[in-house]
Write a protein that holds these residues in place. Structure first.
Motif, PDB file in Angstrom:
ATOM      1  N   SER A   7      -7.397  13.246  10.203  1.00 42.83           N
ATOM      2  CA  SER A   7      -7.254  12.097   9.278  1.00 42.83           C
ATOM      3  C   SER A   7      -8.509  11.239   9.323  1.00 42.83           C
ATOM      4  N   ASN A  19       1.862   3.339  -3.581  1.00 43.17           N
ATOM      5  CA  ASN A  19       0.935   4.474  -3.698  1.00 43.17           C
ATOM      6  C   ASN A  19       1.494   5.791  -3.173  1.00 43.17           C
ATOM      7  N   LEU A  20       2.525   5.711  -2.311  1.00 42.28           N
ATOM      8  CA  LEU A  20       3.033   6.957  -1.717  1.00 42.28           C
ATOM      9  C   LEU A  20       4.528   7.155  -1.981  1.00 42.28           C
ATOM     10  N   PHE A  78      -1.739   3.822   6.896  1.00 43.48           N
ATOM     11  CA  PHE A  78      -1.207   4.332   8.169  1.00 43.48           C
ATOM     12  C   PHE A  78      -2.076   3.842   9.337  1.00 43.48           C
ATOM     13  N   LEU A 131       0.925  16.665  -4.340  1.00 42.05           N
ATOM     14  CA  LEU A 131      -0.332  16.580  -3.575  1.00 42.05           C
ATOM     15  C   LEU A 131      -0.360  15.385  -2.618  1.00 42.05           C
ATOM     16  N   LEU A 132       0.479  14.370  -2.939  1.00 38.63           N
ATOM     17  CA  LEU A 132       0.500  13.166  -2.090  1.00 38.63           C
ATOM     18  C   LEU A 132       1.051  13.459  -0.694  1.00 38.63           C
ATOM     19  N   LEU A 181      -0.070  15.576   1.223  1.00 34.47           N
ATOM     20  CA  LEU A 181      -1.215  15.814   2.098  1.00 34.47           C
ATOM     21  C   LEU A 181      -1.710  14.527   2.776  1.00 34.47           C
ATOM     22  N   PRO A 182      -2.003  13.447   1.997  1.00 32.37           N
ATOM     23  CA  PRO A 182      -2.371  12.205   2.697  1.00 32.37           C
ATOM     24  C   PRO A 182      -1.246  11.657   3.561  1.00 32.37           C
ATOM     25  N   ALA A 183       0.032  11.926   3.150  1.00 29.64           N
ATOM     26  CA  ALA A 183       1.163  11.467   3.968  1.00 29.64           C
ATOM     27  C   ALA A 183       1.133  12.172   5.323  1.00 29.64           C
ATOM     28  N   ILE A 189     -14.329  18.956   7.521  1.00 26.35           N
ATOM     29  CA  ILE A 189     -13.614  18.096   6.549  1.00 26.35           C
ATOM     30  C   ILE A 189     -14.546  16.972   6.086  1.00 26.35           C
ATOM     31  N   ILE A 199       0.837  -1.217   0.000  1.00 28.09           N
ATOM     32  CA  ILE A 199       0.000   0.000   0.000  1.00 28.09           C
ATOM     33  C   ILE A 199       0.863   1.255   0.000  1.00 28.09           C
ATOM     34  N   LEU A 200       1.739   1.377   0.995  1.00 30.93           N
ATOM     35  CA  LEU A 200       2.473   2.645   1.147  1.00 30.93           C
ATOM     36  C   LEU A 200       3.573   2.828   0.091  1.00 30.93           C
ATOM     37  N   LEU A 253      -1.522  13.548   6.730  1.00 32.51           N
ATOM     38  CA  LEU A 253      -2.693  13.063   7.481  1.00 32.51           C
ATOM     39  C   LEU A 253      -2.430  11.671   8.068  1.00 32.51           C
ATOM     40  N   GLY A 254      -1.671  10.866   7.340  1.00 35.41           N
ATOM     41  CA  GLY A 254      -1.296   9.543   7.850  1.00 35.41           C
ATOM     42  C   GLY A 254      -0.428   9.654   9.086  1.00 35.41           C
ATOM     43  N   ILE A 255       0.523  10.598   9.044  1.00 37.48           N
ATOM     44  CA  ILE A 255       1.400  10.794  10.213  1.00 37.48           C
ATOM     45  C   ILE A 255       0.565  11.317  11.397  1.00 37.48           C
ATOM     46  N   PHE A 299      -7.433   7.933   0.509  1.00 41.10           N
ATOM     47  CA  PHE A 299      -8.083   7.066   1.502  1.00 41.10           C
ATOM     48  C   PHE A 299      -7.244   5.809   1.728  1.00 41.10           C
ATOM     49  N   LEU A 309     -11.246  12.715   7.314  1.00 40.51           N
ATOM     50  CA  LEU A 309     -11.125  12.492   5.863  1.00 40.51           C
ATOM     51  C   LEU A 309     -11.528  11.066   5.493  1.00 40.51           C
ATOM     52  N   VAL A 310     -11.064  10.103   6.289  1.00 43.21           N
ATOM     53  CA  VAL A 310     -11.403   8.695   6.012  1.00 43.21           C
ATOM     54  C   VAL A 310     -12.915   8.480   6.134  1.00 43.21           C
TER      55      VAL A 310
END
Lengths: 213, 231
Positions: A98, A58-59, B45, A72-73, A75-77, B9, A54-55, A79-81, B39, A101-102
């Motif tokens: 985070s 995709n990242l 994470f 832009l990636l 931003l999710p990185a 959000i 996954i990581l 939010l993941g942290i 997502f 958003l999910v």
């Protein structure tokens, strides 16, 4: 050497299988040890699986290969942290961004997905002409399908008290639901029994060599 | 700030995804895909958070000498071994930090991560789930007592499906002449699965789908806030 390691692996697998089955007698240290090994290995497996499948694709790979195009990636990185901050009680509230958003993405996607696949498509499939079926059995089956679906839905309508004609219809719905649960139960039992057969196949075949492939 | 921004959000993202369904043009056209990718990353994470939390909880139990604390050492050690094997030597398709390390593969026959997966994880998970077969037998004894019409239907449907989907079903009814083929147990099981079971499942799916739609709307509009926690 690989062959010896394979035999060792099979022996370890057989010992762990017996350790788990020992729970059928009662809870004991052998079961507890096997259980904890299972928990630890599962956690480690999913950790590594998530990183590699996954990581990284995709990242990390998009960021390392073409940073400017994939800016832009970050931003999710980020939010993941922030999600990982949940482990630190003093700042665990930042993980809400985070989670928001999910949850928002899930709510939006599920709204569309369930409306299409579970409501519209299923209703569409029920709105059929049962008398256009090729034979009598199929006609009866399709009539049952329509009656079962409608009465089942009526059973789940709790805004009106289940009494009179409405209650009777809901009761017919319960019958269909019970048949459905029975069929699902039968399938689950069969799946578990096939797993048990698989275990016996491992013990008698791979381990003891009594059963030859 | 700690509650309002997350609520905004959720509302913003949820609304954009819903609106994008009706506007197939830029930027809405591919926004669903982009957010789907995000997502996935955040979910990754979240999975790691779960594993780290397990590590933390077990570590706390060991340090506080909770009952049976010795067993938690085993799970921590196994977790770390799996982690080290995966990071250093990689998996079947992924090279690790030490690349493919052919020497180790020649020794184990597989990469260490895959060796543990094949001989420990696979055996343990299959045995854990097969254990349920025994508990199901005792649960069936309680559930399958035909006390009323509903439980009788459950019992009959389950037995017919189990018999019809195994070879014993066709053996038991194999003597029935072809003119009465609909009485063959496999055909009865097929009829139950195709029509009676589908009717029940369809009613559940439609109602559960409506429930999910309602819950999604409550979340997007900020009526349902339990996911934000207490404070």
């Amino acid at each position: 050497m690989a062959l010896i390691m394979e035999r060792i692996g099979i022996w370890v697998g057989a010992i762990l299988t017996f350790a788990i089955f020992s729970f059928l007698y009662r809870d004991n240290p052998f079961y507890k040890i096997a259980e904890q090994i299972f928990i630890g290995i599962s956690a480690g497996y999913w950790f590594i699986y998530t990183i590699y499948n996954i990581l990284i694709p995709n990242l990390f790979t998009p960021l390392l290969t073409n940073f400017s195009a994939n800016l832009l990636l970050l931003l999710p990185a980020l939010l993941g942290i922030l999600m990982l901050c949940r482990l630190i009680p003093r700042i665990d509230w930042v993980s809400r961004y985070s989670i928001a958003l999910v949850v928002g993405t899930t709510a939006g996607l599920f709204f569309k997905r369930y409306l299409q696949s579970d409501v519209i498509n299923q209703m569409n499939a029920t709105m059929i002409n049962p008398f256009s079926a090729p034979d009598l059995a199929a006609t009866i089956g399709q009539l049952i399908l329509i009656i079962g679906t409608v009465t089942g839905i009526i059973y789940f309508f709790f805004s009106k008290k289940h009494e009179g004609v409405f209650g009777g219809t809901a009761r017919v719905g319960i019958f269909f639901l019970m048949i459905s649960f029975g069929a699902a139960f039968g399938y689950t039992v069969m799946a578990r029994i096939s797993l048990l057969i698989g275990r016996l196949d491992f013990l008698l075949g791979d381990w003891l060599g009594i059963i030859k492939p | 700030m700690r509650r309002q921004i997350p609520l905004f959000i959720t509302f913003f993202i949820g609304t954009i995804i819903l609106v994008s369904e009706f506007i197939p043009h830029k930027p809405f056209g591919n926004i669903s895909t982009t957010l789907g990718g995000w997502f996935l990353i955040i979910s990754g994470f979240a999975i790691i958070l779960g594993q780290l939390n397990l590590f933390k909880v077990n570590l706390t139990k060991i340090s506080r000498k909770a009952p049976n604390w010795q067993y938690y050492i085993i799970s921590l050690v196994c977790f770390l071994i799996m982690l080290v094997c995966g990071i250093l030597w990689g998996t079947l398709r992924q090279p690790g930090l030490l690349y493919n390390s052919e020497g180790l593969v020649a020794f184990f026959g597989l990469k260490p991560f895959d060796y543990i997966f094949k001989y420990l994880f696979e055996n343990l998970s299959a045995t854990m789930f097969s254990l349920l077969a025994f508990f199901m037998a005792s649960a069936s004894y309680r559930a399958f007592r035909a006390r009323n019409a509903e439980s009788t239907l459950l019992l009959v449907a389950a037995v017919l499906v189990m018999l019809g989907r195994t070879t014993i079903g066709s053996t038991l009814t194999g003597w029935i002449p072809d003119s009465l083929t609909y009485l063959h147990l496999p055909n009865i099981a097929n009829f139950i699965m195709e029509y009676l079971n589908t009717a029940g499942q369809r009613a559940i799916m439609i109602c559960a789908g409506l429930g999910v739609i309602g819950s999604s709307l409550r979340i997007i509009l900020g009526i349902e806030r339990s996911y934000l926690g207490g404070r």
